[in-house]
Design a protein around this motif. Structure first.
Motif, short mmCIF file in Angstrom:
data_model
loop_
_atom_site.label_atom_id
_atom_site.label_comp_id
_atom_site.label_asym_id
_atom_site.label_seq_id
_atom_site.Cartn_x
_atom_site.Cartn_y
_atom_site.Cartn_z
N VAL A 70 80.84 15.97 -1.74
CA VAL A 70 81.44 17.64 -1.84
C VAL A 70 82.63 16.01 -0.97
O VAL A 70 82.77 15.73 0.79
N ALA A 71 83.65 16.35 -0.89
CA ALA A 71 85.12 15.63 -0.30
C ALA A 71 85.48 17.34 -0.47
O ALA A 71 85.45 18.71 -0.23
N ALA A 72 85.65 16.53 1.12
CA ALA A 72 87.05 17.72 2.21
C ALA A 72 87.94 18.18 1.49
O ALA A 72 88.77 18.00 0.59
N GLN A 73 88.09 19.69 2.12
CA GLN A 73 89.86 20.35 1.09
C GLN A 73 89.77 21.17 0.48
O GLN A 73 90.57 21.13 -0.24
N GLN A 74 87.83 20.76 -0.37
CA GLN A 74 87.62 21.29 -1.69
C GLN A 74 87.19 23.05 -1.26
O GLN A 74 87.33 23.03 -2.70
N GLY A 75 87.31 23.08 -0.20
CA GLY A 75 86.90 24.68 0.25
C GLY A 75 85.48 24.99 -0.35
O GLY A 75 85.57 26.20 0.16
N PHE A 76 84.85 23.87 -0.29
CA PHE A 76 83.13 24.20 -0.48
C PHE A 76 82.68 23.18 0.52
O PHE A 76 82.91 22.29 0.68
N GLU A 77 81.48 24.21 1.50
CA GLU A 77 80.60 22.57 2.18
C GLU A 77 80.08 22.47 1.40
O GLU A 77 78.97 22.53 0.53
N ALA A 78 79.31 20.99 1.67
CA ALA A 78 78.37 20.64 1.24
C ALA A 78 76.86 21.54 1.53
O ALA A 78 76.51 22.01 3.02
N GLY A 79 75.84 21.71 0.16
CA GLY A 79 74.66 22.33 0.56
C GLY A 79 74.70 23.99 1.10
O GLY A 79 73.70 24.38 0.44
N ALA A 80 75.94 24.02 0.40
CA ALA A 80 76.44 25.65 0.35
C ALA A 80 75.67 26.02 -1.62
O ALA A 80 75.40 25.27 -2.60
N GLU A 81 75.79 27.45 -1.25
CA GLU A 81 74.47 27.73 -3.03
C GLU A 81 75.68 28.25 -3.11
O GLU A 81 76.45 29.07 -2.29
N VAL A 82 76.24 27.77 -4.92
CA VAL A 82 77.30 27.99 -5.25
C VAL A 82 76.69 28.50 -6.61
O VAL A 82 75.87 28.25 -6.98
N SER A 83 77.38 28.68 -7.30
CA SER A 83 77.34 29.46 -8.41
C SER A 83 78.39 28.88 -9.22
O SER A 83 79.52 28.25 -8.76
N VAL A 84 77.90 28.06 -11.12
CA VAL A 84 79.47 27.78 -11.41
C VAL A 84 79.30 28.04 -12.71
O VAL A 84 78.40 28.63 -13.61
N THR A 85 80.05 28.69 -13.28
CA THR A 85 79.94 29.77 -14.71
C THR A 85 81.33 28.59 -15.20
O THR A 85 82.62 28.64 -15.07
N PRO A 86 81.76 28.59 -17.27
CA PRO A 86 82.66 28.63 -17.46
C PRO A 86 83.28 30.08 -17.62
O PRO A 86 83.10 31.10 -17.60
N THR A 87 84.63 29.19 -17.54
CA THR A 87 85.88 30.29 -17.87
C THR A 87 85.96 30.89 -19.60
O THR A 87 86.68 31.99 -19.03
N ASP A 88 85.95 30.60 -20.04
CA ASP A 88 86.39 31.14 -21.82
C ASP A 88 85.58 31.52 -22.42
O ASP A 88 85.29 32.61 -22.62
N TYR A 89 83.80 31.12 -22.88
CA TYR A 89 83.20 32.04 -23.66
C TYR A 89 81.78 30.92 -23.07
O TYR A 89 81.62 30.00 -22.60
N ALA A 90 80.54 31.62 -23.17
CA ALA A 90 79.22 31.55 -23.21
C ALA A 90 79.22 31.45 -21.45
O ALA A 90 78.88 30.28 -20.96
N GLN A 91 79.49 32.90 -21.50
CA GLN A 91 79.72 32.27 -19.22
C GLN A 91 78.98 32.78 -19.18
O GLN A 91 79.05 34.05 -17.87
N ASP A 92 77.87 31.63 -18.77
CA ASP A 92 76.42 31.49 -17.95
C ASP A 92 76.40 31.23 -17.05
O ASP A 92 76.49 29.87 -16.88
N PRO A 93 76.51 32.17 -15.82
CA PRO A 93 76.41 30.98 -14.49
C PRO A 93 75.20 30.50 -14.23
O PRO A 93 73.73 30.60 -14.71
N VAL A 94 75.60 28.77 -13.31
CA VAL A 94 74.68 28.30 -13.49
C VAL A 94 74.24 28.48 -11.85
O VAL A 94 75.74 27.84 -10.99
#
Length: 310
Positions: free
Chosen positions: A245-269
């Protein structure tokens, strides 16, 4: 090294893009056929909810979105290069345009009444209706071009591509094939599946010759694999790709996150963040059937949020 496992179905344009790249690289791969519409329980077990087709599995690493999948394949098999230096940055811009603007023009144009019987074959009306409802839910109310608008746009786009080939070059960015060729080819492949609609291509002779050159790469060497066996391969894998997890990306390694497409089929993982850079995000998940998996996405076209989606 684990086998390359492509989860796809025969009529998927983005799957054809990856199949042609596997042929270009002369690679051997395993083929898992996924359902065309929901429910997709075996897909969800691996991806955590991402439902687009295709996705690529390497052991317990699950790569979503062809933009990322193509980079992964090129890293594993760098010769011949999918991103040749001579094609410069324009290959990436042309590929992104093709995956979005060209694709979303070609599909509605092909799905007009004259094209439907060729796309769906002898499928009964209830299957076609279910497909339409599934895709409408994926699009979330996004407005797409009418047949008339799509036709006008498509003829303009095809003329641009024909002009790109006007100097006699063999491929879109020069004498060597690159990512742009495969991104454009998928839409023309889809149009050509419906001969009454494919007449739109007839005025563009250079483009038709070019698409034959791309299709000639074939699909490599592949053999079928059951979805249950793919799940077993993920479950049995003891290692995954090395990530940071690169520094200065705004998120910490191990954090609980969701990833969602921004255009269609917006099902978060949702999962635990294990990899992050300007190009890629990866989250670790645990599934009862697939075990521990790491699901990878490109950064372009996806949103990362802290915590689970509300």
């Amino acid at each position: 090294m684990h086998d390359l496992i492509l989860h796809h179905y025969a009529g998927s344009p983005f799957s054809e893009k990856v199949r042609l790249i596997l042929g270009f690289k002369q690679l051997a791969w395993k083929s898992v056929t996924v359902p065309v519409i929901l429910p997709k329980p075996d897909v969800v077990a691996l991806t955590g909810g991402y439902r687009r087709t295709p996705f690529l599995q390497i052991g317990a690493d699950i790569y979503c979105d062809t933009a990322l999948m193509c980079r992964v394949i090129d890293r594993l098999a760098p010769t011949p290069p999918l991103f040749p230096q001579g094609a410069g940055g324009v290959q990436h811009m042309l590929a992104q345009w093709a995956d979005n603007a060209l694709f979303w023009t070609a599909v509605p144009y092909t799905m007009q009444p004259a094209g439907l019987p060729h796309i769906f074959g002898k499928a009964p009306p209830e299957v076609i209706k279910a497909f339409g409802a599934d895709r409408a839910a994926m699009m979330g109310g996004t407005r797409r071009a009418s047949v008339a608008d799509a036709g006008a746009q498509l003829r303009t786009y095809l003329a641009w591509l024909e002009q790109q080939l006007a100097d006699g070059r063999r491929f879109l960015c020069g004498e060597a094939a690159c990512i742009a060729d495969f991104s454009v080819a998928q839409s023309l492949w889809y149009i050509r599946r419906a001969p009454p609609v494919a007449t739109v291509l007839q005025p563009f002779g250079r483009l038709l010759d070019w698409v034959e050159r791309v299709q000639a790469f074939g699909h490599g060497t592949h053999e079928p694999l059951a979805a249950s066996d793919a799940l077993g391969i993920a479950r049995a894998a003891t290692t995954t790709a090395a990530l940071t997890v690169a520094a200065q990306q705004g998120f910490e390694a191990g954090a609980e996150v969701s990833v969602t497409p921004t255009d269609y089929a917006q099902d978060p993982v949702t999962g635990r963040l294990v990899g992050l850079s300007d190009d890629e995000v990866a989250i670790e998940r645990h599934d009862e059937r697939a075990g521990r998996v790491v699901v990878h996405f490109p950064r372009i076209g996806y949103q990362i949020r802290q915590g689970s989606p509300s």
